[in-house]
Design a protein around this motif. Structure first.
Motif, PDB file in Angstrom:
ATOM      1  N   UNK A 217      51.210  -6.515  -7.036  1.00 50.06           N
ATOM      2  CA  UNK A 217      50.341  -6.592  -5.865  1.00 50.06           C
ATOM      3  C   UNK A 217      49.075  -5.760  -6.061  1.00 50.06           C
ATOM      4  N   UNK A 218      47.945  -6.297  -5.616  1.00 53.03           N
ATOM      5  CA  UNK A 218      46.710  -5.529  -5.510  1.00 53.03           C
ATOM      6  C   UNK A 218      46.580  -5.086  -4.063  1.00 53.03           C
ATOM      7  N   UNK A 219      46.587  -3.769  -3.858  1.00 53.55           N
ATOM      8  CA  UNK A 219      46.542  -3.181  -2.518  1.00 53.55           C
ATOM      9  C   UNK A 219      45.197  -2.493  -2.338  1.00 53.55           C
ATOM     10  N   UNK A 376      43.476  -7.619  -9.970  1.00 54.89           N
ATOM     11  CA  UNK A 376      44.635  -8.436  -9.610  1.00 54.89           C
ATOM     12  C   UNK A 376      45.335  -8.929 -10.870  1.00 54.89           C
ATOM     13  N   UNK A 377      44.563  -9.359 -11.863  1.00 55.61           N
ATOM     14  CA  UNK A 377      45.155  -9.811 -13.129  1.00 55.61           C
ATOM     15  C   UNK A 377      45.886  -8.669 -13.815  1.00 55.61           C
ATOM     16  N   UNK A 378      45.320  -7.453 -13.745  1.00 49.66           N
ATOM     17  CA  UNK A 378      45.955  -6.284 -14.368  1.00 49.66           C
ATOM     18  C   UNK A 378      47.278  -5.951 -13.681  1.00 49.66           C
ATOM     19  N   UNK A 385      52.282  -2.266  -8.914  1.00 50.48           N
ATOM     20  CA  UNK A 385      51.316  -2.281  -7.820  1.00 50.48           C
ATOM     21  C   UNK A 385      50.060  -1.514  -8.223  1.00 50.48           C
ATOM     22  N   UNK A 386      48.900  -2.041  -7.857  1.00 51.16           N
ATOM     23  CA  UNK A 386      47.623  -1.373  -8.093  1.00 51.16           C
ATOM     24  C   UNK A 386      46.982  -1.095  -6.739  1.00 51.16           C
ATOM     25  N   UNK A 387      46.707   0.184  -6.465  1.00 50.43           N
ATOM     26  CA  UNK A 387      46.030   0.575  -5.226  1.00 50.43           C
ATOM     27  C   UNK A 387      44.581   0.894  -5.564  1.00 50.43           C
ATOM     28  N   UNK A 388      43.658   0.145  -4.976  1.00 47.61           N
ATOM     29  CA  UNK A 388      42.231   0.382  -5.195  1.00 47.61           C
ATOM     30  C   UNK A 388      41.579   0.773  -3.880  1.00 47.61           C
TER      31      UNK A 388
END
Length: 497
Positions: A217-219, A376-378, A385-388
C-alpha cells in the motif's frame, strides 16, 4: 553422476561455450529423484520453479509433478506418463520409457536437492546474462533517452528483482495463486483474533480503522505545516521498529517474524538524522525535545537520556537524510536496504522534496505524478507499506472550516489517484491558538477554557481508503514531546511504562 561432477559441466549438451549455462544431466538427476521420492518436493518448493529448467519438457514435467504433489496425489512415472501422453517433448525423448529411466537412474534423496540447487543456480546465471546483455545494449546506444544514472538505477532494480525472486521479470499468475495469497492475509487476521491483518501502527484507534499498515500500500499522510505530520510518521516508524521480533532462518540469517513490526527505512529529506533522533529520545524518555536541544536538563534527566539511548540503540530504524534525493536513487537505496538487512516499512518525509527521474517533465504536477507512480510501484515491488508525507495547499487557510479535504492536496490528482490510503493530520488548537483575543477580556476567558479542552487533542482524518471505511480518529497529542498516542493512554508520561 554426483552433484560435484554435474557442477563441473555447465553445458552438458554441446559444451562449446556458446550455449547459455545449463546442465541437462543435473535436471534429469533431480527429476528422477523427485519421481522416486515425492517428499523431496517439500525441500525445494519454496524456490525452484518450472521456468528454472533449461529443457522445456523438464519444466513441464516439474510443473505437472508440482500440481500432483500439491494436491496430495502421487507423482511417479506411471501417473505422469498418462498426464503427459500427448506431450511432443516426451515423444521426442522416447516416450514413457524416458520417465522410467529417470526413476531408475535417480540419486538418493539426500543428493537430489543439491541437483535442484544447481538447476536454480544455472537459471540465475542465464538471467544475469540476459540482464547484462540488455544493460550493454542500452549503454552503447547513445541515442537512448535517459542519462547514465537512470540506466544504473534500472539495472539495480532488475538485479534486485533477480536476487529476491529468482527471475528478472514477473509474469501472469493463475487466479488460484492470488486466492491463496488472499487466504493467507485472512488467516493472519483470524489468528490475531480478527484485530489486524497488517502491521500495527502503534495507535490502536487508527489500526481499528485501517486494519494496520498493509503490504504493497502507498499511504499518503498530509497536513499543513506545524500540524504534526512528521511527528505522527516518526511515532509510527518508531513503534513498528520497536515491535520487531526476529527469528533465525534456514540460511542462518535473522529475519523478521511477519506481523510483528520490523526494519524501518526513513527518508528524512527535511530534518537531519540528529534532529529526528532527538525527537525519538523525547518520545521514549518523556523529556521535552526543546529542553534536550537547549541543554536545559539536570543530571537525572541526562542519566535518563543515556539509559534511553542504550535501550533503543538496537531498534532496527535506518535513517537517510539526503536532501533533494531523486526518486530513482530513493528506490535504489530502499532495495539495497531490503536486500542487506530487510525492510518492513518505508517512510518518506516528504513527497514534494523528491526530485523526478526525468528532466523532460513539463510541470511540477507531471513530476509529482511520476514520483507517486514510482512510489506505488516500489511498495508493490518490495511488498511493504510505504508512507509518504505531503504538504497541503494554502487554500485550507482561506476556508472557515479548516479541516483538510482530498482537493487540498498539492498536485492532488496524481497523489489521490495512486494512493491506497490518504490521511490528514488536523489540530484545531493550532488555529485557535493564533486567534487569541485581548487578554483580560471575557472572550479571552472563554478562549482559555476552549484551549484547555483541545490543546492536547488531534484528529487523523482518513479521506480515502481502498480497502475500508473513511472517517476521523481522535488521538492525543503532546506538543512538548511531539508525541501522538491513544486518548486512553495520554495520561502516561513515558512511553516506556
Amino acid at each position: 553422476m554426483t552433484a560435484e561432477t554435474a557442477d563441473m559441466s555447465f553445458a552438458s549438451d554441446g559444451g562449446d561455450g556458446t550455449s547459455p549455462p545449463h546442465n541437462i544431466e543435473a535436471e534429469q538427476a533431480f527429476l528422477g529423484g523427485l519421481l522416486y521420492d515425492n517428499e523431496i518436493f517439500n525441500r525445494v518448493s519454496d524456490w525452484l520453479l518450472p521456468e528454472h529448467f533449461y529443457d522445456p519438457f523438464h519444466g513441464r514435467l516439474y510443473a505437472k509433478a508440482r500440481e500432483l504433489i500439491g494436491s496430495g496425489a502421487l507423482a511417479d512415472a506411471v501417473v505422469l506418463k498418462n498426464r503427459l501422453a500427448d506431450d511432443d517433448g516426451l515423444k521426442q525423448l522416447g516416450g514413457p520409457v524416458y520417465l522410467v529411466d529417470l526413476m531408475r537412474e535417480a540419486p538418493d534423496s539426500v543428493s537430489a536437492p543439491e541437483y535442484a540447487r544447481l538447476v536454480y543456480e544455472l537459471a540465475l546465471r542465464r538471467e544475469l546474462i540476459a540482464i547484462g546483455e540488455t544493460i550493454s545494449s542500452q549503454a552503447r546506444d547513445t541515442s537512448e533517452q535517459g542519462n547514465a544514472n537512470s540506466l544504473i538505477e534500472n539495472a539495480e532494480r532488475e538485479l534486485f528483482s533477480l536476487a529476491e525472486k529468482g527471475t528478472a521479470q514477473k509474469s501472469f499468475q493463475p487466479f488460484s495463486a492470488a486466492l491463496a495469497q488472499s487466504l493467507e492475509v485472512a488467516a493472519a487476521a483470524y489468528k490475531r483474533g480478527g484485530q489486524l491483518s497488517g502491521i500495527a501502527s502503534g495507535l490502536r484507534t487508527l489500526d481499528e480503522k485501517l486494519g494496520g499498515l498493509h503490504r504493497s500500500d502507498l499511504i499518503i499522510l498530509a497536513g499543513r505545516p506545524s500540524m504534526g505530520k512528521t511527528a505522527l510518521a516518526t511515532n509510527i516508524a518508531f513503534a513498528v521498529a520497536r515491535a520487531a521480533e526476529f527469528e533465525e532462518g534456514p540460511d542462518g540469517k535473522r529475519r523478521v517474524i511477519k506481523g510483528k513490526g520490523g526494519v524501518v527505512g526513513f527518508f528524512s529529506l527535511e530534518m537531519s538524522s540528529e534532529q529526528l533522533a532527538t525527537r525519538l529520545i523525547a518520545d521514549y524518555t518523556g523529556i521535552p525535545g526543546y529542553l534536550i536541544r537547549q541543554g536545559r536538563i539536570d543530571q537525572n534527566q541526562f542519566g535518563e537520556i543515556n539509559d534511553g539511548v542504550r535501550e533503543i540503540s538496537e531498534v532496527p530504524l535506518y535513517i537517510d537524510d539526503t536532501g533533494g534525493i531523486s526518486i530513482g536513487a530513493l528506490a535504489a537505496r530502499a532495495r539495497r536496504l531490503k536486500r542487506t538487512v530487510g525492510l518492513e516499512l518505508l517512510v518518506i518525509d516528504y513527497l514534494q522534496l523528491i526530485t523526478g527521474g526525468s528532466r523532460r517533465s513539463e510541470s511540477r504536477v507531471q513530476e509529482i505524478s511520476e514520483i507517486t507512480m514510482a512510489l506505488k510501484s516500489l511498495a508493490k515491488e518490495l511488498d511493504i507499506p510505504v508512507i509518504a508525507l505531503s504538504q497541503l495547499s494554502r487554500q485550507v487557510e482561506q476556508r472557515d472550516d479548516k479541516k483538510p479535504q482530498l482537493s487540498d492536496l498539492r498536485e492532488s490528482g496524481s497523489i489521490e489517484q495512486d494512493a491506497d490510503v490518504v490521511m490528514f493530520v488536523y489540530r484545531e488548537a493550532y488555529y485557535l491558538e493564533r486567534a487569541e483575543p485581548k487578554e483580560g477580556s471575557e472572550e479571552h476567558l472563554r478562549w482559555e477554557d476552549e484551549m484547555r479542552e483541545i490543546r492536547n487533542l488531534a484528529e487523523v482524518i482518513i479521506g480515502k481508503q481502498r480497502h475500508g471505511p473513511i472517517g476521523a480518529v481522535k488521538v492525543a497529542f503532546d506538543p512538548e514531546r511531539t508525541k501522538f498516542s491513544d486518548l486512553e493512554d495520554s495520561g502516561r508520561y513515558s512511553s516506556r511504562d
